[in-house]
Design a protein around this motif. Structure first.
Motif, PDB file in Angstrom:
ATOM      1  N   CYS B 122       0.836  -1.210   0.000  1.00  0.00           N
ATOM      2  CA  CYS B 122       0.000   0.000   0.000  1.00  0.00           C
ATOM      3  C   CYS B 122       0.865   1.253   0.000  1.00  0.00           C
ATOM      4  CB  CYS B 122      -0.902   0.015   1.229  1.00  0.00           C
ATOM      5  SG  CYS B 122      -1.720   1.595   1.477  1.00  0.00           S
ATOM      6  N   TRP B 123       0.594   2.169  -0.937  1.00  0.00           N
ATOM      7  CA  TRP B 123       1.476   3.338  -1.047  1.00  0.00           C
ATOM      8  C   TRP B 123       1.335   4.313   0.111  1.00  0.00           C
ATOM      9  CZ3 TRP B 123      -0.465   3.844  -6.658  1.00  0.00           C
ATOM     10  CH2 TRP B 123      -1.859   4.052  -6.691  1.00  0.00           C
ATOM     11  N   TYR B 124       0.267   4.229   0.846  1.00  0.00           N
ATOM     12  CA  TYR B 124       0.172   5.068   2.051  1.00  0.00           C
ATOM     13  C   TYR B 124       0.996   4.455   3.170  1.00  0.00           C
ATOM     14  CZ  TYR B 124      -3.471   7.167  -0.718  1.00  0.00           C
ATOM     15  OH  TYR B 124      -4.141   7.779  -1.745  1.00  0.00           O
ATOM     16  N   PHE B 125       0.921   3.127   3.285  1.00  0.00           N
ATOM     17  CA  PHE B 125       1.746   2.454   4.287  1.00  0.00           C
ATOM     18  C   PHE B 125       3.229   2.670   3.999  1.00  0.00           C
ATOM     19  CE2 PHE B 125       4.136  -1.456   5.385  1.00  0.00           C
ATOM     20  CZ  PHE B 125       4.082  -1.336   6.762  1.00  0.00           C
ATOM     21  N   ARG B 126       3.601   2.627   2.729  1.00  0.00           N
ATOM     22  CA  ARG B 126       5.015   2.706   2.367  1.00  0.00           C
ATOM     23  C   ARG B 126       5.574   4.126   2.427  1.00  0.00           C
ATOM     24  NH1 ARG B 126       8.041  -2.198   1.665  1.00  0.00           N
ATOM     25  NH2 ARG B 126       6.384  -3.704   1.918  1.00  0.00           N
ATOM     26  N   ASN B 127       4.710   5.107   2.486  1.00  0.00           N
ATOM     27  CA  ASN B 127       5.181   6.497   2.465  1.00  0.00           C
ATOM     28  C   ASN B 127       5.354   6.992   3.897  1.00  0.00           C
ATOM     29  OD1 ASN B 127       5.498   9.317   2.123  1.00  0.00           O
ATOM     30  ND2 ASN B 127       4.423   9.194   0.154  1.00  0.00           N
ATOM     31  N   GLU B 128       6.567   7.375   4.201  1.00  0.00           N
ATOM     32  CA  GLU B 128       6.905   7.841   5.543  1.00  0.00           C
ATOM     33  C   GLU B 128       5.963   8.957   6.020  1.00  0.00           C
ATOM     34  OE1 GLU B 128      10.859   9.367   5.459  1.00  0.00           O
ATOM     35  OE2 GLU B 128      10.927   9.715   7.608  1.00  0.00           O
ATOM     36  N   GLU B 129       5.438   9.729   5.068  1.00  0.00           N
ATOM     37  CA  GLU B 129       4.653  10.914   5.442  1.00  0.00           C
ATOM     38  C   GLU B 129       3.251  10.580   5.947  1.00  0.00           C
ATOM     39  OE1 GLU B 129       5.994  13.856   5.441  1.00  0.00           O
ATOM     40  OE2 GLU B 129       7.853  13.263   4.441  1.00  0.00           O
ATOM     41  N   PHE B 130       2.776   9.357   5.675  1.00  0.00           N
ATOM     42  CA  PHE B 130       1.405   9.033   6.074  1.00  0.00           C
ATOM     43  C   PHE B 130       1.390   8.200   7.352  1.00  0.00           C
ATOM     44  CE2 PHE B 130       0.867   9.880   1.558  1.00  0.00           C
ATOM     45  CZ  PHE B 130      -0.252  10.688   1.567  1.00  0.00           C
ATOM     46  N   ARG B 131       0.753   8.713   8.372  1.00  0.00           N
ATOM     47  CA  ARG B 131       0.547   7.924   9.583  1.00  0.00           C
ATOM     48  C   ARG B 131      -0.797   7.225   9.432  1.00  0.00           C
ATOM     49  NH1 ARG B 131       2.381   7.637  14.737  1.00  0.00           N
ATOM     50  NH2 ARG B 131       0.459   8.078  15.841  1.00  0.00           N
ATOM     51  N   CYS B 132      -0.757   6.083   8.780  1.00  0.00           N
ATOM     52  CA  CYS B 132      -1.996   5.363   8.529  1.00  0.00           C
ATOM     53  C   CYS B 132      -2.280   4.442   9.711  1.00  0.00           C
ATOM     54  CB  CYS B 132      -1.896   4.588   7.220  1.00  0.00           C
ATOM     55  SG  CYS B 132      -0.829   3.150   7.296  1.00  0.00           S
ATOM     56  N   LEU B 133      -3.385   3.725   9.632  1.00  0.00           N
ATOM     57  CA  LEU B 133      -3.783   2.851  10.728  1.00  0.00           C
ATOM     58  C   LEU B 133      -2.674   1.888  11.118  1.00  0.00           C
ATOM     59  CD1 LEU B 133      -7.425   1.959   9.580  1.00  0.00           C
ATOM     60  CD2 LEU B 133      -6.786   3.307  11.605  1.00  0.00           C
ATOM     61  N   LYS B 134      -1.993   1.360  10.133  1.00  0.00           N
ATOM     62  CA  LYS B 134      -0.947   0.372  10.409  1.00  0.00           C
ATOM     63  C   LYS B 134       0.260   0.979  11.103  1.00  0.00           C
ATOM     64  CE  LYS B 134      -1.541  -3.599   7.503  1.00  0.00           C
ATOM     65  NZ  LYS B 134      -1.622  -4.486   8.685  1.00  0.00           N
ATOM     66  N   LYS B 135       0.370   2.297  11.031  1.00  0.00           N
ATOM     67  CA  LYS B 135       1.510   2.955  11.669  1.00  0.00           C
ATOM     68  C   LYS B 135       1.061   3.760  12.894  1.00  0.00           C
ATOM     69  CE  LYS B 135       2.925   4.573   7.594  1.00  0.00           C
ATOM     70  NZ  LYS B 135       3.737   5.143   6.499  1.00  0.00           N
ATOM     71  N   GLY B 136      -0.096   3.380  13.434  1.00  0.00           N
ATOM     72  CA  GLY B 136      -0.563   4.033  14.654  1.00  0.00           C
ATOM     73  C   GLY B 136      -1.429   5.250  14.411  1.00  0.00           C
ATOM     74  N   GLY B 137      -1.742   5.518  13.159  1.00  0.00           N
ATOM     75  CA  GLY B 137      -2.574   6.675  12.840  1.00  0.00           C
ATOM     76  C   GLY B 137      -4.049   6.381  13.016  1.00  0.00           C
ATOM     77  N   ALA B 138      -4.867   7.366  12.645  1.00  0.00           N
ATOM     78  CA  ALA B 138      -6.292   7.279  12.943  1.00  0.00           C
ATOM     79  C   ALA B 138      -7.136   6.882  11.741  1.00  0.00           C
ATOM     80  CB  ALA B 138      -6.782   8.609  13.494  1.00  0.00           C
ATOM     81  N   ARG B 139      -6.534   6.868  10.528  1.00  0.00           N
ATOM     82  CA  ARG B 139      -7.404   6.560   9.394  1.00  0.00           C
ATOM     83  C   ARG B 139      -6.668   5.830   8.276  1.00  0.00           C
ATOM     84  NH1 ARG B 139      -8.013  11.703   5.481  1.00  0.00           N
ATOM     85  NH2 ARG B 139      -6.140  12.840   6.029  1.00  0.00           N
ATOM     86  N   CYS B 140      -7.478   5.219   7.421  1.00  0.00           N
ATOM     87  CA  CYS B 140      -6.942   4.580   6.228  1.00  0.00           C
ATOM     88  C   CYS B 140      -7.080   5.588   5.090  1.00  0.00           C
ATOM     89  CB  CYS B 140      -7.716   3.309   5.898  1.00  0.00           C
ATOM     90  SG  CYS B 140      -7.230   2.601   4.308  1.00  0.00           S
ATOM     91  N   PHE B 141      -5.950   6.033   4.565  1.00  0.00           N
ATOM     92  CA  PHE B 141      -5.975   7.085   3.541  1.00  0.00           C
ATOM     93  C   PHE B 141      -6.550   6.597   2.206  1.00  0.00           C
ATOM     94  CE2 PHE B 141      -2.943   8.492   6.658  1.00  0.00           C
ATOM     95  CZ  PHE B 141      -3.153   9.853   6.728  1.00  0.00           C
ATOM     96  N   ALA B 142      -6.601   5.278   2.035  1.00  0.00           N
ATOM     97  CA  ALA B 142      -7.127   4.738   0.777  1.00  0.00           C
ATOM     98  C   ALA B 142      -8.627   5.020   0.638  1.00  0.00           C
ATOM     99  CB  ALA B 142      -6.862   3.238   0.692  1.00  0.00           C
ATOM    100  N   VAL B 143      -9.300   5.257   1.753  1.00  0.00           N
ATOM    101  CA  VAL B 143     -10.758   5.449   1.696  1.00  0.00           C
ATOM    102  C   VAL B 143     -11.093   6.686   0.870  1.00  0.00           C
ATOM    103  CG1 VAL B 143     -12.840   5.883   3.024  1.00  0.00           C
ATOM    104  CG2 VAL B 143     -11.151   4.233   3.850  1.00  0.00           C
TER     105      VAL B 143
END
Lengths: 812, 330
Positions: B122-143
């Motif tokens: 997932c390009w959001y997971f792989r991008n350091e700039e996105f704190r997605c759910l898998k990295k402890g963030g609050a949302r899935c940017f793919a939505v």
């Protein structure tokens, strides 16, 4: 004036010895063995490494930057920000809107904000994390239509036309009347997505500030001269105290033809720290640096008679420029100006608008500004052919522009081999028995194009030569060529060697080339606009023809014969019969080398080595050398912008592409591309074929896979070579390079460009082939499985008489 | 990449001793094709990297009436698995998948264990700039963001698709995965090895940070015919858009039972039980395969930009069934 001399298309000594042969590149072995020195191979004593802090916001005001903690970190030598390099620059003198590091605000994610020089990259990276930047985010414009519709806040302050980067409106003849009277008018929208260059070598620069006050910058640039000028401006150092050197370069494709942040940063940091400083971009940084092909939204109306004769073309183009101007002014013109061949149409109008957006800046990529409109127009032409039930190659033949003519927008056309290009691809692909006759799912498409071979527009207006060279003739028998030209892999250094060896009758290893070093070489404007072979080639011939008569005369006087009896062949000077029985190239033959007896010596004829000839001439005329130059003739239409797109010669290309389409997965496989390209004369057919194959490959890649853009958050969608898909060998179609030679009257021995033109037709030809295969017209790039499936669904629904619903979940 | 300590574990015991219970502190490296890119992108910044290339590299495919299962060591290179003749004959679907991973260079260093445990693309997971759910963030940017390669099944809070090519045919072949850890070893059915994001957000499988996959066991069932069919955007150096494995237990040309598993369509390999039901007792024909594929995608819930994947995986299922049955036209 010598720089405007026309040197003719003939071999200088009767028959070509080097030109027209598949010769090795001068740097081929060094590159293949890993011995070549690239910018990143430079390591200087005490050298520091620099890294860039980049903006995480697409559009924001910078409230404050605090680098105190970073400066305290062990190993850190300096931190600089926009206040240290506040002078603006830009490749074009009219649009100097960039700074090396952001001043006051940031305009795209990835924009450089601060830079650190430290003992190594790890220390520099650690320091970046300690720099505290306070941002005030602003509304980010990610869509060009939005940024044209509103500009509060504007992306660039103080402009009278909001977020408009450039607007061009030009009309030639009465298009509206022509289209009103046309038997058929096709009107449609076309979208070209963005793509980037993806050169294998990332940008790199090394700065050195000597005790003598001379600043040296080594950079992976394709425009040494413009970097030289920009450094002088931004650093406020006199140009004569700056030296710019381009080492061996690992690909550019237009992506290294702006001055870039890192060049100023390493220079400034070298001056600040007193140490040499290197900066090498990561792949991710290269993606954010971008300057790639502009996304364009294009509306075309094309009218024709029942017989398929074009009567008018009307284009409206919106260009997504990204955050800065770069070459955008030229792009906006090129989008319209370069469409007026290889077909003639009596009326033409285009309106193109480049909008600023908060994205990485776009710029020139191989086929600058004209690849996108060419896609739209050639697909439209194909639609016209199918509507009128005319063969797609035939409709192109019916509208040929022809040679030695003028286009509707006033461009002078000299040689034109397009008709032969069409013949060649038609024949090679067995078009007549295969187009329209392959099984469902397999199809063939054709497209044509025209491209500039150099431009008369020297970026900053000046009356000096556009290309210049210097020759040093050494008594050892060596000729050293000094040229400002940038060899970016296209082989300009190799061409210089072949041409000088040809002109002076030397063996190839008697000519060495020093290039792209501003201290050593006369100014050349750089590797862009497909200008190097054409312009530098002419300058080289000019220089050779100044010095050659001196050497010939010295030998003739020594032998006490008429100069017409002195012939140089592969480094050996021979005395010809009186009068010469046949051209020297034929008379001597074989692989004569300096020091070896040529075959004719046995017959008792006099001969000597080139070195001996040079010594005779040096004794007679003092140190030998020559300069040579080239400048374009006065060209272009008599209206504002009429010189933009005016070239001393144009290349022409036709492609036939064969595809197969899997209608159950939406996958397009490009099976084969037949590429016919009119390059004037192939100075080295192997290099020409390489450029043709590389261009077609890149076109296929842009059509089917490559996509450069930011996501809905302003960040690059996938700044890696995994997410930015480039075909590997497995995905590369069979490429047939078919060279067509039209022998241009003004090119060096008749040569024109081959590096950019052959890209253009690949993209529309694929769309046209897909139509032949499965009956759908693809008008929005790239042609992904999602788009193909959606178009197939729409076609099926239309055939069933029901309105086409959008494919569930949309199509990508 | 952040500096790290390197431990060269020559055996399983040393490797386990070097791992720690805290997530992300110590990580095993085999081929490193996924791990190194995670580290270069600062998605993972381990303090210790433990070389586990010393784990078993066996490929054992027993023959004869008493043959029960084949064993593949976790450190087996993908190229070796793809080239192993007896293995290829017994489990064509798995060998085919192994042969298509990445590039020849990647298959020459990438391992079976590494392929199963790789992190999502997932390009959001792989991008350091996105704190997605898998990295402890609050949302899935793919939505609300770009999602053309994301999940069409599962309806999970995180919309990744599982990146492993081997996982799908291994599940279809009812493989079991051997896991060792500080408290001993356990065997997990491949179908239960991978877990959905709502059960575990920071990983894609049951492994604890101090556990290792050591081998894969695949039951030998002579009646089973299998095939994998992948649809790719790019034929090499990429992951499939979607793919499927069909493992058919046949009597003559009639399917007695089957396992149909889809890949790159959900956060875990996605079994299509509806397709299996549709096939049961049928003679394989193109129409039957397409009917099964329709059943396989009936529950798909595409996002804003990945509707086309429904059709793509439908085709992959159809063709995997036909290919397994020996009916796929070239």
């Amino acid at each position: 004036m010598a720089s405007r001399d026309i040197h003719g298309i003939d071999a200088p000594w009767g028959a070509f010895r080097h030109v027209g042969r598949d010769l090795r590149k001068v740097d081929g072995l060094a590159k293949a063995t890993g011995a070549a020195m690239y910018t990143d191979d430079i390591a200087l004593p005490g050298m520091l490494h620099a890294k860039t802090l980049r903006s995480p916001h697409a559009h924001a005001r910078i409230r404050s930057i605090d680098a105190a903690d970073a400066l305290r970190l062990a190993g850190v030598h300096a931190v600089i920000t926009g206040e240290h390099l506040p002078v603006t620059y830009g490749i074009l003198p009219w649009t100097q809107d960039e700074t090396a590091l952001a001043v006051g605000k940031v305009r795209f994610v990835g924009e450089p904000v601060a830079a650190v020089a430290a003992v190594d990259e790890d220390a520099a990276n650690a320091a970046l994390k300690l720099i505290r930047v306070e941002y005030e985010p602003l509304h980010a414009y990610l869509d060009p239509f939005e940024s044209l519709a509103r500009h509060d806040p504007p992306i660039h302050e103080g402009r009278k036309d909001g977020n408009v980067s450039k607007h061009v409106h030009l009309a030639f003849g009465d298009v509206d009347a022509a289209l009103a009277e046309a038997d058929v008018v096709i009107e449609d929208d076309y979208v070209f997505h963005g793509t980037t260059h993806a050169a294998i070598e990332p940008h790199c620069a090394v700065g050195h500030y000597g005790a003598d006050g001379v600043l040296t910058v080594w950079s992976s640039t394709q425009i040494t001269h413009y970097v030289h000028r920009a450094l002088a401006r931004v650093l406020d150092v006199p140009a004569h105290r700056i030296r710019v050197i381009q080492p061996c370069l690992g690909g550019a494709f237009g992506g290294k033809s702006d001055p870039f942040s890192l060049e100023f940063v390493v220079a400034k940091l070298a001056m600040t720290t007193g140490r040499p400083v290197k900066m090498l971009y990561t792949r991710e940084e290269v993606f954010y640096t971008h300057r790639g092909r502009h996304p364009m939204h294009m509306r075309y109306r094309t009218g024709a008679t029942r017989e398929g004769r074009l009567v008018g073309v009307d284009a409206t183009i919106v260009i997504d420029g990204g955050a800065y101007s770069s070459y955008g002014l030229v792009t906006t013109y090129y989008a319209g100006q370069l469409l007026t061949g290889p077909y003639a149409f009596a009326t033409y109008r285009f309106d193109s608008t480049r909008a600023f957006t908060n994205k990485p800046p776009c710029g020139p990529k191989r086929g600058h500004g004209s690849v996108q409109p060419r896609f739209a127009f050639e697909v439209q032409l194909d639609e016209l052919a199918s509507t009128l039930e005319i063969d797609p190659i035939e409709i192109r033949r019916r509208n040929l522009l022809g040679e030695h003519t003028t286009t509707v927008n006033g461009q002078r056309i000299t040689s034109n081999g397009f008709a032969r290009c069409l013949d060649v691809v038609e024949h090679a692909s067995n078009w007549k028995t295969r187009h329209g006759q392959l099984p469902f799912g397999r199809g063939m498409g054709v497209a044509g194009s025209m491209y500039i071979s150099g431009t008369n527009y020297p970026i900053y207006p000046n009356p000096m030569p556009q290309a210049a060279v210097q020759l040093k003739i050494d008594r050892s028998g060596l000729v050293t060529v000094f040229t400002g030209a940038n060899d970016i892999g296209q082989g300009s250094n190799s061409i210089a060697q072949y041409l000088v060896a040809e002109e002076l009758g030397l063996a190839l290893d008697q000519v060495r080339v020093v290039s792209a070093d501003t201290d050593l070489c006369p100014v050349d404007l750089g590797a862009y606009s497909s200008r190097e072979t054409f312009m530098v080639g002419n300058a080289l011939i000019d220089a050779c023809r100044k010095v050659r008569p001196l050497v010939v005369r010295a030998v003739a006087d020594h032998w006490q014969v008429d100069p017409s009896r002195v012939r140089f062949v592969d480094g050996v000077v021979v005395e010809l019969d009186d009068p010469p029985l046949q051209p020297a190239g034929v008379a001597v033959g074989g692989e004569a080398r300096p020091g070896a007896s040529p075959p004719d010596a046995a017959a008792g004829r006099r001969w000597m080595t080139a070195a001996e000839a040079f010594q005779l001439a040096e004794a007679r005329f003092d140190t030998l050398g020559a300069t040579g130059a080239y400048n374009t003739p006065t060209l272009g239409g008599d209206y504002r912008g009429g010189t933009i797109g005016a070239a001393p010669a144009y290349s022409f290309t036709a492609h036939v592409v064969e595809v197969s389409v899997d209608v159950e997965t939406g996958r397009i496989t490009c099976e084969k591309v037949w590429i016919a390209h009119d390059c004037g004369r192939a100075l080295n057919p192997m290099l020409v074929a390489g450029q043709m194959e590389g261009s077609a490959y890149m076109g296929v890649a842009e059509a089917l896979m490559e996509a450069h853009g930011v996501n809905r958050f302003g960040l690059h969608a996938g700044p890696s070579l995994l997410d930015y898909r480039i075909p590997t060998t497995v995905d590369t179609p069979e490429l047939a390079a078919l060279i067509v030679e039209s022998l241009d009257p003004e090119g060096p021995y008749g040569a024109k460009e081959a590096g950019e033109g052959p890209l253009h037709p690949a993209i529309p030809a694929i769309s046209n082939a897909v139509f032949d295969a499965v009956g759908i017209r693809l008008k929005h790039l790239p042609f992904t499985p999602g788009k193909v499936l959606a178009a197939l669904r729409a076609r099926k629904d239309a055939a069933a008489g029901t309105p086409a619903p959008a494919l569930a979940g949309g199509a990508r | 990449m952040k500096a790290f300590a390197y431990v060269n574990a020559t055996n399983e015991k040393d490797a386990l001793a070097a791992l720690v219970p805290e997530r992300g502190k110590a990580v095993p490296i085999a081929g490193g094709q996924d791990l190194l890119s995670l580290m270069k992108d600062y998605i993972l910044t381990p303090e210790r990297v433990v070389n586990v290339k010393g784990l078993p590299t066996t490929i054992a495919v027993p023959v004869g009436p008493s043959a029960d299962y084949a064993v593949v060591g976790a450190a087996t290179r993908l190229a070796d698995l793809a080239a192993h003749e007896a293995f290829r004959k017994a489990f064509p679907a798995i060998a085919e998948a192994a042969a298509e991973v990445g590039t020849p260079q990647i298959r020459n260093v990438g391992t079976v264990g590494g392929n199963l445990c790789q992190r999502p693309r997932c390009w959001y997971f792989r991008n350091e700039e996105f704190r997605c759910l898998k990295k402890g963030g609050a949302r899935c940017f793919a939505v609300e963001g770009e999602n053309q390669f994301h999940a069409i099944f599962g309806d999970a809070p995180c919309h990744i698709v599982h990146p492993s090519s081997l996982a799908v045919p291994l599940i279809a072949h009812e493989a079991r995965i051997k896991v060792v850890g500080p408290s001993g070893e356990r065997e997990v059915p491949a179908a239960e090895f991978f877990v959905m994001p709502d059960r575990k957000m920071y990983g894609e499988n049951v492994l604890e940070p101090n556990e290792l996959v050591t081998e894969v066991r695949i039951p030998i069932r002579p009646g089973v015919k299998s095939a994998t069919y992948e649809v790719r955007y790019k034929q090499s150096h990429d992951w499939p858009i979607a793919f499927a494995t069909a493992a058919l237990t046949m009597t003559g040309d009639t399917v007695r039972s089957s396992r149909i598993v889809m890949g790159a369509v959900a956060p875990v390999p996605w079994r299509a039980e509806a397709a299996e039901k549709a096939l049961a007792g049928k003679r394989v024909t193109e129409a039957v395969a397409m009917g099964a594929a329709d059943a396989a995608v009936a529950e798909a819930k595409p996002m804003s930009g990945n509707g086309y994947k429904v059709q793509v995986v439908r085709t992959a299922v159809t063709r995997a069934i036909l290919k397994a049955a020996g009916l796929l036209k070239a």
